[in-house]
Design a protein around this motif. Structure first.
Motif, short mmCIF file in Angstrom:
data_model
loop_
_atom_site.label_atom_id
_atom_site.label_comp_id
_atom_site.label_asym_id
_atom_site.label_seq_id
_atom_site.Cartn_x
_atom_site.Cartn_y
_atom_site.Cartn_z
N GLN A 128 0.78 -1.20 -0.07
CA GLN A 128 -0.01 0.01 -0.03
C GLN A 128 0.87 1.12 -0.05
O GLN A 128 0.59 2.21 -0.79
CB GLN A 128 -0.93 0.01 1.30
CG GLN A 128 -2.10 -0.97 1.15
CD GLN A 128 -2.89 -1.17 2.18
OE1 GLN A 128 -2.64 -0.80 3.43
NE2 GLN A 128 -4.25 -1.69 2.30
N GLU A 129 1.79 1.15 0.72
CA GLU A 129 2.73 2.39 0.85
C GLU A 129 3.46 2.53 -0.41
O GLU A 129 3.67 3.68 -0.92
CB GLU A 129 3.93 2.15 2.00
CG GLU A 129 3.42 2.18 3.34
CD GLU A 129 2.94 3.78 3.53
OE1 GLU A 129 3.69 4.62 3.13
OE2 GLU A 129 1.77 4.07 4.22
N GLN A 130 3.91 1.37 -1.27
CA GLN A 130 4.63 1.67 -2.48
C GLN A 130 3.39 2.06 -3.39
O GLN A 130 3.87 2.89 -4.42
CB GLN A 130 5.20 0.39 -3.13
CG GLN A 130 6.24 -0.26 -2.45
CD GLN A 130 6.68 -1.74 -2.50
OE1 GLN A 130 6.17 -2.05 -3.59
NE2 GLN A 130 7.57 -2.06 -1.87
N GLY A 131 2.21 1.72 -3.49
CA GLY A 131 1.21 2.21 -4.22
C GLY A 131 1.01 3.89 -4.03
O GLY A 131 0.92 4.56 -4.87
N ARG A 132 0.91 4.05 -2.67
CA ARG A 132 0.87 5.69 -2.32
C ARG A 132 2.08 6.18 -3.07
O ARG A 132 1.89 7.51 -3.51
CB ARG A 132 0.77 5.86 -0.99
CG ARG A 132 -0.58 5.59 -0.26
CD ARG A 132 -0.65 5.77 1.03
NE ARG A 132 -0.47 7.38 1.41
CZ ARG A 132 0.28 7.70 2.20
NH1 ARG A 132 0.85 6.95 3.26
NH2 ARG A 132 0.47 9.09 2.47
N LEU A 181 9.24 18.46 -1.98
CA LEU A 181 8.30 19.13 -1.35
C LEU A 181 6.98 18.76 -1.41
O LEU A 181 6.10 18.36 -0.56
CB LEU A 181 8.60 20.60 -1.53
CG LEU A 181 9.67 21.14 -0.67
CD1 LEU A 181 9.94 22.65 -1.17
CD2 LEU A 181 9.85 21.02 0.85
N GLN A 182 6.56 18.57 -2.95
CA GLN A 182 5.31 18.06 -3.27
C GLN A 182 5.02 16.78 -2.93
O GLN A 182 3.88 16.50 -2.28
CB GLN A 182 4.85 18.35 -4.78
CG GLN A 182 4.90 19.73 -5.14
CD GLN A 182 5.03 19.84 -6.75
OE1 GLN A 182 5.26 19.01 -7.55
NE2 GLN A 182 4.64 21.23 -7.33
N LEU A 183 5.96 15.88 -2.98
CA LEU A 183 5.89 14.60 -2.70
C LEU A 183 5.72 14.23 -1.18
O LEU A 183 4.94 13.68 -0.89
CB LEU A 183 7.36 13.68 -3.16
CG LEU A 183 7.32 12.42 -3.09
CD1 LEU A 183 6.14 11.73 -3.80
CD2 LEU A 183 8.36 11.81 -3.67
N LYS A 184 6.41 15.19 -0.49
CA LYS A 184 6.26 14.97 0.98
C LYS A 184 4.67 15.41 1.43
O LYS A 184 4.09 14.62 2.30
CB LYS A 184 7.34 16.03 1.62
CG LYS A 184 7.01 15.73 3.13
CD LYS A 184 8.04 16.98 3.82
CE LYS A 184 8.05 16.73 5.19
NZ LYS A 184 8.82 17.95 5.98
N ALA A 185 4.20 16.48 0.77
CA ALA A 185 2.92 16.93 1.23
C ALA A 185 1.79 15.97 0.62
O ALA A 185 0.87 15.60 1.56
CB ALA A 185 2.62 18.24 0.32
N CYS A 186 2.14 15.31 -0.33
CA CYS A 186 1.05 14.17 -0.76
C CYS A 186 1.37 13.10 0.26
O CYS A 186 0.12 12.51 0.55
CB CYS A 186 1.45 13.78 -2.42
SG CYS A 186 0.58 12.50 -3.01
N LEU A 187 2.22 12.46 0.45
CA LEU A 187 2.49 11.14 1.14
C LEU A 187 2.05 11.66 2.61
O LEU A 187 1.49 10.85 3.54
CB LEU A 187 4.20 10.82 1.33
CG LEU A 187 4.58 10.21 0.15
CD1 LEU A 187 6.10 9.81 0.11
CD2 LEU A 187 3.51 8.96 -0.14
N GLY A 188 1.97 12.84 2.93
CA GLY A 188 1.72 13.28 4.70
C GLY A 188 0.11 13.12 4.68
O GLY A 188 -0.26 13.04 5.80
N ASP A 189 -0.56 13.55 3.18
CA ASP A 189 -2.01 13.61 3.60
C ASP A 189 -2.82 12.26 3.55
O ASP A 189 -3.84 11.83 3.93
CB ASP A 189 -2.41 14.03 2.34
CG ASP A 189 -2.19 15.73 2.08
OD1 ASP A 189 -1.59 16.25 3.00
OD2 ASP A 189 -2.14 16.37 1.16
N GLY A 190 -1.81 11.15 3.41
CA GLY A 190 -2.80 9.77 3.26
C GLY A 190 -2.87 9.36 4.97
O GLY A 190 -3.72 8.61 4.99
#
Length: 190
Positions: A128-132, A181-190
């Motif tokens: 699931q983490e890899q998918g995110r 930075l965008q990746l961090k924000a995206c992953l933090g929203d999950g």
């Protein structure tokens, strides 16, 4: 197949010329061959041996063999790095074969061996983490996504990426920084 760059051709010629000089007994040329190739050959030996100390010993043997065999190197038959890598690979494999065989345990001991694979729930969570991660990378701007994948999964340096994409190094660093930075924000929203 893409043609090699002029700098790669020059590097290949420089290495081939140095090997030919080593074949004539030129010690300074051997030092040049070592400086140009030791990191790559060490990586090959380390990957095969799996042990840093043993890989260092094998690399030392490799350069002794290069000194002894450089007169046989023919730049018309093989690229210099291919020839050197074959010596390193074969030397590392010979070292593995020379290791004493480990004593086999009785078959009854198999029942006592722990299964070190992750549990099913951990494997599902990892998937699931890899998918995110894939989804977040796919959501980035194409050039940032491509640069991040090449840098962090492909091992390219920022300078190599800038050269590949024909942009200034500062621009590449900016693309990657903004993408992270965008990746961090995206992953933090999950």
């Amino acid at each position: 197949m893409t043609p090699s760059s002029p700098s790669a051709s020059l590097a290949r010629k420089r290495l081939a010329d140095a090997l030919i000089s080593v074949g004539k007994g030129d010690r300074a040329a051997l030092a040049e061959v070592y400086n140009l190739t030791s990191a790559k050959l060490f990586g090959i030996c380390l990957r095969i041996c799996g042990n840093r100390e043993e890989a260092e010993d094998v690399v030392q043997e490799v350069y002794v063999k290069v000194w002894q065999r450089a007169g046989r190197f023919d730049p018309e038959r093989a690229s210099p790095i291919t020839w050197l890598a074959a010596i390193a690979r074969n030397s590392a494999i010979d070292r593995l074969r020379a290791r004493p065989a480990a004593a086999a345990a009785p078959i009854d001991a198999a029942a006592m061996v722990a299964d070190d694979r992750p549990a099913a729930d951990a494997m599902i969570e990892d998937a699931q983490e890899q998918g995110r991660m894939r989804a977040c990378l796919d959501a980035l701007e194409a050039r940032a996504s491509s640069a991040i994948r090449a840098a962090f999964f492909g091992g390219l340096t920022y300078a190599e990426l800038a050269k590949r994409d024909r942009v200034p190094l500062g621009t590449m660093k900016t693309w990657i920084r903004r993408g992270l930075l965008q990746l961090k924000a995206c992953l933090g929203d999950g």
